[in-house]
Design a protein around this motif. Structure first.
Motif, short mmCIF file in Angstrom:
data_model
loop_
_atom_site.label_atom_id
_atom_site.label_comp_id
_atom_site.label_asym_id
_atom_site.label_seq_id
_atom_site.Cartn_x
_atom_site.Cartn_y
_atom_site.Cartn_z
N GLU A 96 0.82 -1.22 0.00
CA GLU A 96 0.00 0.00 0.00
C GLU A 96 0.85 1.27 0.00
OE1 GLU A 96 -4.33 -0.82 2.09
OE2 GLU A 96 -2.66 -0.19 3.34
N SER A 97 0.34 2.24 -0.74
CA SER A 97 0.92 3.59 -0.65
C SER A 97 -0.19 4.50 -0.13
CB SER A 97 1.40 4.04 -2.04
OG SER A 97 1.68 5.41 -2.00
N HIS A 98 0.01 5.05 1.06
CA HIS A 98 -1.04 5.88 1.67
C HIS A 98 -1.27 7.20 0.93
CE1 HIS A 98 -1.70 3.27 4.98
NE2 HIS A 98 -0.44 3.29 5.37
N HIS A 99 -0.24 7.65 0.22
CA HIS A 99 -0.34 8.97 -0.42
C HIS A 99 -0.61 8.87 -1.92
CE1 HIS A 99 1.20 10.11 3.44
NE2 HIS A 99 2.24 9.32 3.26
N GLY A 100 -1.00 7.70 -2.39
CA GLY A 100 -1.31 7.51 -3.80
C GLY A 100 -0.04 7.37 -4.64
N ASP A 101 -0.19 7.46 -5.95
CA ASP A 101 0.97 7.40 -6.86
C ASP A 101 0.68 8.29 -8.06
OD1 ASP A 101 -0.93 5.96 -8.18
OD2 ASP A 101 0.32 4.18 -8.55
N GLU A 102 1.38 8.04 -9.17
CA GLU A 102 1.19 8.94 -10.33
C GLU A 102 -0.20 8.84 -10.94
OE1 GLU A 102 3.25 6.35 -10.24
OE2 GLU A 102 3.19 5.19 -12.08
N ASN A 103 -0.92 7.75 -10.67
CA ASN A 103 -2.26 7.56 -11.26
C ASN A 103 -3.41 7.86 -10.30
OD1 ASN A 103 -1.17 6.63 -13.73
ND2 ASN A 103 -0.84 4.62 -12.80
N TYR A 104 -3.16 7.77 -9.01
CA TYR A 104 -4.24 7.94 -8.03
C TYR A 104 -3.84 8.93 -6.94
CZ TYR A 104 -6.18 3.65 -10.05
OH TYR A 104 -6.68 2.71 -10.93
N ASP A 105 -4.81 9.78 -6.52
CA ASP A 105 -4.56 10.74 -5.44
C ASP A 105 -4.92 10.17 -4.07
OD1 ASP A 105 -3.65 12.67 -7.11
OD2 ASP A 105 -5.64 13.51 -7.50
N GLN A 106 -5.51 8.99 -4.09
CA GLN A 106 -5.95 8.38 -2.83
C GLN A 106 -5.07 7.17 -2.48
OE1 GLN A 106 -9.72 6.23 -3.53
NE2 GLN A 106 -9.57 6.98 -5.62
N GLU A 107 -5.40 6.53 -1.35
CA GLU A 107 -4.66 5.34 -0.93
C GLU A 107 -4.76 4.27 -2.02
OE1 GLU A 107 -4.45 4.41 3.50
OE2 GLU A 107 -5.71 2.81 2.72
N VAL A 108 -3.62 3.76 -2.42
CA VAL A 108 -3.61 2.86 -3.56
C VAL A 108 -2.84 1.58 -3.20
CG1 VAL A 108 -1.58 3.97 -4.60
CG2 VAL A 108 -3.19 2.79 -6.06
N ALA A 109 -3.24 0.48 -3.83
CA ALA A 109 -2.62 -0.80 -3.45
C ALA A 109 -2.25 -1.63 -4.69
CB ALA A 109 -3.59 -1.60 -2.59
N ARG A 110 -1.17 -2.37 -4.54
CA ARG A 110 -0.81 -3.41 -5.51
C ARG A 110 -0.91 -4.74 -4.76
NH1 ARG A 110 1.75 -1.74 -10.29
NH2 ARG A 110 2.17 0.50 -10.32
N VAL A 111 -1.75 -5.60 -5.28
CA VAL A 111 -2.07 -6.83 -4.53
C VAL A 111 -1.67 -8.07 -5.34
CG1 VAL A 111 -3.91 -8.12 -3.39
CG2 VAL A 111 -4.02 -5.63 -3.47
N PHE A 112 -1.13 -9.05 -4.63
CA PHE A 112 -0.78 -10.34 -5.24
C PHE A 112 -1.40 -11.44 -4.38
CE2 PHE A 112 2.51 -7.23 -6.02
CZ PHE A 112 2.66 -7.28 -7.40
N GLN A 113 -2.15 -12.32 -5.02
CA GLN A 113 -2.80 -13.40 -4.26
C GLN A 113 -2.31 -14.75 -4.74
OE1 GLN A 113 -7.02 -11.99 -4.71
NE2 GLN A 113 -6.93 -12.00 -2.47
N PHE A 114 -1.99 -15.62 -3.78
CA PHE A 114 -1.39 -16.92 -4.09
C PHE A 114 -2.24 -18.06 -3.55
CE2 PHE A 114 1.72 -13.64 -3.34
CZ PHE A 114 2.53 -13.70 -4.45
N HIS A 115 -2.19 -19.18 -4.26
CA HIS A 115 -2.86 -20.38 -3.77
C HIS A 115 -2.16 -20.83 -2.48
CE1 HIS A 115 -4.40 -24.45 -3.53
NE2 HIS A 115 -5.34 -24.10 -4.40
N PRO A 116 -2.91 -21.09 -1.38
CA PRO A 116 -2.25 -21.41 -0.12
C PRO A 116 -1.40 -22.68 -0.15
CG PRO A 116 -4.59 -21.05 0.20
CD PRO A 116 -4.36 -21.07 -1.26
N ASN A 117 -1.74 -23.59 -1.03
CA ASN A 117 -1.03 -24.87 -1.06
C ASN A 117 0.14 -24.86 -2.06
OD1 ASN A 117 -0.55 -27.47 -0.24
ND2 ASN A 117 -1.91 -28.37 -1.78
#
Lengths: 531, 81
Positions: free
Chosen positions: A97-118
């Motif tokens: 997470e970036s609390h201060h946004g980035d070049e595309n968003y002025d709000q809190e923005v996230a990059r998320v990666f989801q993995f199979h638990p097994n």
């Protein structure tokens, strides 16, 4: 107590009960189911979680380091790791997470990666506003019921205010009920099953009311607090102590402050920290990990734990180098009795402070709480059909009974239908696309069953039909899981799935058995005629 | 071991409730019989869930035991008569 005061309390008890009976049943019944929604039923509902709920600490450390390199530096400020414990996501989730946004968003923005638990294979990625990610996460049948209990799917704040208000009415009903019941000790065990339905219902109402009173008062109080806290109590507390500044109040009670980034490189030992937490609290479940200033000399790591020997949830604080700092509550290291009481409200309401046995106690007492408004309403209606000049005609009495069965039985049916639906969806629909099915199926089933109550049928037949369908919905889960499920009672891949499936079958068969015991009214009349 | 302790605790609470329900016993006798059963249940639950968790479980388990006794045993001779 003066008889006039008792009379007033009786009136208050009756009218509060009558006005909120159906809503109270809805909240109490969904609450009883919601107790088991996380993690037991959530694991049952998600094949990914069935395969494994444990990921090795070294693998988590590897994944965080590997994917941190792939995201821009500002996203390393705040990293959340949601472990596949059945409390959060159905996959191992890394949120940068970036609390201060980035070049595309002025709000809190996230990059998320989801993995199979097994397998730890990458299943999903997301880039965008944090709020949207959390709002659109994959849901399932038990989570849907749990969320319905929290705000009745009316959205916030309306839903929360309504459920909070219902908690207050439960509290009022429980307290007034104790005052107006004059033979409290005398009738502690009086339950006359053989004296007809009316007396059995009246006795059941009293016995459940007396024995469940402490539980009902606790659930009512904690429920009203949880519902109204963020809507009414938080602004009120901010007004009293912080000159109306809610942000300052939240900042004071936030256990995770922003660290000062030193820009001196030092690896954050996530695996050492996780291993230490496991060995320190072997019975507890680590729900999520928050890493602040990852791989910086000032890195701070927070672990949220549930269960173990602590009744309330804990927050463990570590330095990035693996040094343990302290264990505190989710509100932070704040002293005082009031904060301890607030901390206790959560486990007391959810019943999640220990194992499955405690949860089962909460489920059974929760179901008893759901029966109270219904039995109370039945007593109220029956009373009005008696005497030389009854205020309620038999036709109106029948209509009221059909309405109760349609609204309350309809909710039970709509909830139970979601379980076989979940099994079918797991086979046919992948991921977040499942979300769009639960709402329509749940609400249309409920609405359809409620509309059926408008038909002039006998309410006993209507009740029998409701019970039959409820039983069939649950009983069909086990065979459906054998046909479509990855884990089931035949291959026994997951003992939890097998136990849940068998439990559904037992409850379903019990419903069918009771339903078949109810004689059809028409048959009854035919039998009676020759006499 | 934990499962055994939970079973002992619940059985103790049920026995305590049956004992309270019995109206052939005098109140001092009931107290004399109920107190050790309650204590046993409390100790068992504390052994499993810790002090606070054990105390909460004993209270909630007691409620359920009372309810089950009332519903399963049916009509009781009224207490205090």
């Amino acid at each position: 107590m003066k008889s006039i005061t008792l009379k007033k309390l009786f009136l208050l008890h009756s009218w509060v009960g009558i006005i909120t009976a159906v809503l109270l049943f809805i909240v109490a019944f969904s609450g009883a189911l919601a107790v088991l929604s996380r993690p037991e039923l959530k694991i049952w509902a998600n094949p990914e979680l069935q395969s494994s709920q444990h990921v090795a600490s070294a693998q988590i450390n590897r994944l965080v380091n590997e994917y941190h390199k792939q995201v821009p530096s500002e996203f390393g400020e705040n990293i959340h790791v949601f472990l596949p414990s059945g409390h959060n996501f159905h996959l191992l989730t890394l949120v940068f997470e970036s609390h201060h946004g980035d070049e595309n968003y002025d709000q809190e923005v996230a990059r998320v990666f989801q993995f199979h638990p097994n397998t730890l294979a990458l299943e999903n990625t997301y880039y965008g506003p944090s709020k949207e990610f959390y709002a659109n996460k994959k849901t399932d049948a038990p989570t849907y019921i749990g969320e319905f209990h929290a705000d009745l799917h009316l959205g916030r704040p309306i839903g929360l205010i309504l459920t909070g208000f219902l908690g207050l009415t439960l509290l009022v009903s429980a307290v007034t009920g104790l005052f107006i019941h004059r033979k409290l000790i005398k009738e502690l065990f009086t339950f006359r099953r053989d004296k007809g339905l009316d007396i059995a219902v009246s006795d059941a109402h009293k016995v459940i009311g007396i024995w469940g009173s402490v539980f009902n008062i606790v659930i009512g109080f904690t429920g009203s607090f949880l519902g109204l806290a963020t809507i009414i109590l938080l602004p009120a507390a901010a007004f009293v102590s912080f000159g109306g500044d809610q942000d300052k109040l939240i900042e004071t009670f936030t256990a995770i402050p922003e660290p000062v980034v030193s820009h001196i490189k030092q690896p954050t030992k996530i695996d050492t920290i996780l291993e230490h937490a496991h060995s320190r609290y072997p019975e507890a479940i680590i729900r999520d990990v928050t890493i602040m200033a990852h791989n910086d000399a000032n890195a701070q790591v927070y672990l949220r734990l549930l269960g173990g020997e602590a009744v309330v949830s804990q927050l463990l604080h570590y330095q990035g180098n693996g040094e343990f700092v302290q264990s505190m509550s989710s509100f932070g290291d704040i002293s005082g009795v009031s904060i301890k009481v607030i901390e206790l409200m959560f486990p007391l309401h959810f019943g999640n402070f220990a194992g499955v046995f405690v949860k089962l106690l909460w489920v059974l007492l929760g179901l008893c709480t759901a029966l109270l408004p219904i039995s109370g309403m039945m007593m109220w209606l029956t009373k009005r059909t008696r005497g030389s000049s009854p205020s309620l005609s038999m036709q109106a009495y029948t209509r009221w009974n059909r309405f109760i069965i349609g609204s309350c039985g309809g909710l039970v049916l709509a909830s139970f239908v979601l379980f076989p639906l979940q099994v079918v969806l797991n086979y046919t629909v992948v991921g977040v696309a499942q979300n769009s099915f639960f709402g329509p199926v749940f609400f249309y089933t409920w609405l359809g069953w409620l509309l059926l109550s408008a038909l002039p049928m006998d309410y006993k037949n209507y009740f029998k039909l409701t019970l039959l369908l409820c039983g069939a919905s649950l009983a069909v889960v086990l065979p459906l899981n054998i046909i479509f499920g990855v884990s089931n009672v035949v291959n026994f891949n997951s003992s939890l799935v097998a136990v849940v499936d068998i439990s559904f079958m037992v409850v379903g068969v019990a419903c069918l058995f009771v339903a078949l015991k109810i004689k059809n009214t028409q048959k009854l009349q035919v039998e009676v005629q020759p006499i | 071991m934990n499962e055994l302790l939970i079973i002992i605790a619940m059985v103790s609470l049920l026995l305590m409730m049956i004992n309270i329900r019995k109206n052939t016993l005098a109140i001092p006798t009931k107290i004399l019989l109920s107190a050790p059963l309650f204590g046993l249940a409390l100790i068992c639950f504390i052994g499993v869930y810790g002090i606070l968790g054990g105390a909460i479980c004993t209270a909630v388990g007691g409620m359920l035991a009372g309810l089950l006794t009332a519903v399963i045993a049916g009509k009781a001779p009224q207490l205090l008569e």
